[in-house]
Motif scaffolding. Sequence first.
Motif, short mmCIF file in Angstrom:
data_model
loop_
_atom_site.label_atom_id
_atom_site.label_comp_id
_atom_site.label_asym_id
_atom_site.label_seq_id
_atom_site.Cartn_x
_atom_site.Cartn_y
_atom_site.Cartn_z
N ALA A 1 43.86 60.26 44.45
CA ALA A 1 44.64 59.10 44.29
C ALA A 1 44.11 58.37 42.92
N LEU A 2 42.75 58.46 42.81
CA LEU A 2 42.32 57.86 41.55
C LEU A 2 42.94 58.53 39.98
N GLU B 1 46.46 57.65 39.73
CA GLU B 1 46.50 56.45 39.11
C GLU B 1 46.09 56.16 37.51
N ARG C 1 37.68 53.75 45.90
CA ARG C 1 38.73 52.83 46.38
C ARG C 1 39.10 51.78 45.64
N ARG C 2 37.85 51.10 45.35
CA ARG C 2 37.97 49.83 44.47
C ARG C 2 38.32 50.14 43.01
N GLN D 1 40.72 60.63 47.94
CA GLN D 1 40.66 59.21 47.13
C GLN D 1 40.40 59.69 45.78
N THR E 1 40.42 52.87 42.33
CA THR E 1 41.98 53.18 42.31
C THR E 1 42.78 51.92 42.54
N GLU E 2 42.15 50.90 43.21
CA GLU E 2 43.00 49.42 43.46
C GLU E 2 42.95 48.62 42.13
N ARG E 3 41.86 48.76 41.49
CA ARG E 3 41.79 47.75 40.06
C ARG E 3 42.85 47.89 39.23
N ALA F 1 45.97 48.16 39.94
CA ALA F 1 47.19 47.37 40.56
C ALA F 1 47.04 46.02 40.43
N GLU F 2 45.51 45.73 40.31
CA GLU F 2 45.32 44.22 40.42
C GLU F 2 45.41 43.51 39.02
N ASP F 3 45.35 44.45 37.85
CA ASP F 3 45.33 44.12 36.60
C ASP F 3 46.81 43.45 36.06
#
Length: 260
Positions: free
Chosen positions: A210-211, A214, A251-252, A207, A254-256, A258-260
């Motif tokens: 992955a971060l 990203e 995880r949050r 993870q 890393t996913e953040r 993509a949400e923006d």
Amino acid sequence: MTEPTEPTTDDPNTTAADRTPPSVAIVDAKTPGNVGTIARAMKNFGFEDLLLVDPPELDPDGEAYGFAGQAREDILPNATELSFDELAESYHTIGCTAVTNEDDRSHMRYPYSTPADLAERLPTIEAPTALVFGRERVGLTNEELARIDEICAIPASEDYPVLNLGQAATVTLYELRTLTLPADGTQLPDLERTRAPEPTLDRLYDQWGALLEELNHPDEKRDKTMRMLRRVFGRADLTEREANTLLGVLRRATERPAED
């Protein structure tokens, strides 16, 4: 106070762990409050047998019992009053005194052990032992020290090594608590930690990777950064709960983007 009784030497087949912990003797204390303070420290660290040589009046409604905390219920009322002669003749005595910069040319206060030294060595002494503390202002006299079996001194500042009676007893008994308290017999929780399983740690490192990707962390620095992270977390010995919590945060994170 109870009358003095002759201590008995343990059975030769008794192990060190089964031997009676040291008694605590106070010689000619001038203030009842110090007797109560030492009794309280004894209760804190698992010591039970209090010996008093020429004690002050210990009024159940006075200072000694007021300072003793829960030791007023057992240690203080069960203290044994005895003479210095009886103390010296019946116990292996350890006189607690300040270091006076003496060396092997003088044998009155030298050689000495620290309380930590005693914690390792006292279990090997197959005789009733007593930690002996002297008066508030002058401690133990040279005449008394001459009859003491060994000397104990607390390491302190060379500029001002003298502790008051209550402090000296409390520090000494704290250092010797391993003689009286089982490892699981304190108010502290069990410090044994269960290391997170390797698969959980591997997911944590994945993870992190992955971060970094990203965040567009420079390619040429990623291997070095990941190696550093592995070593940091390796030294930390993360528990499974800690690793899973960090995994969720990563995880949050890393996913953040993509949400923006």
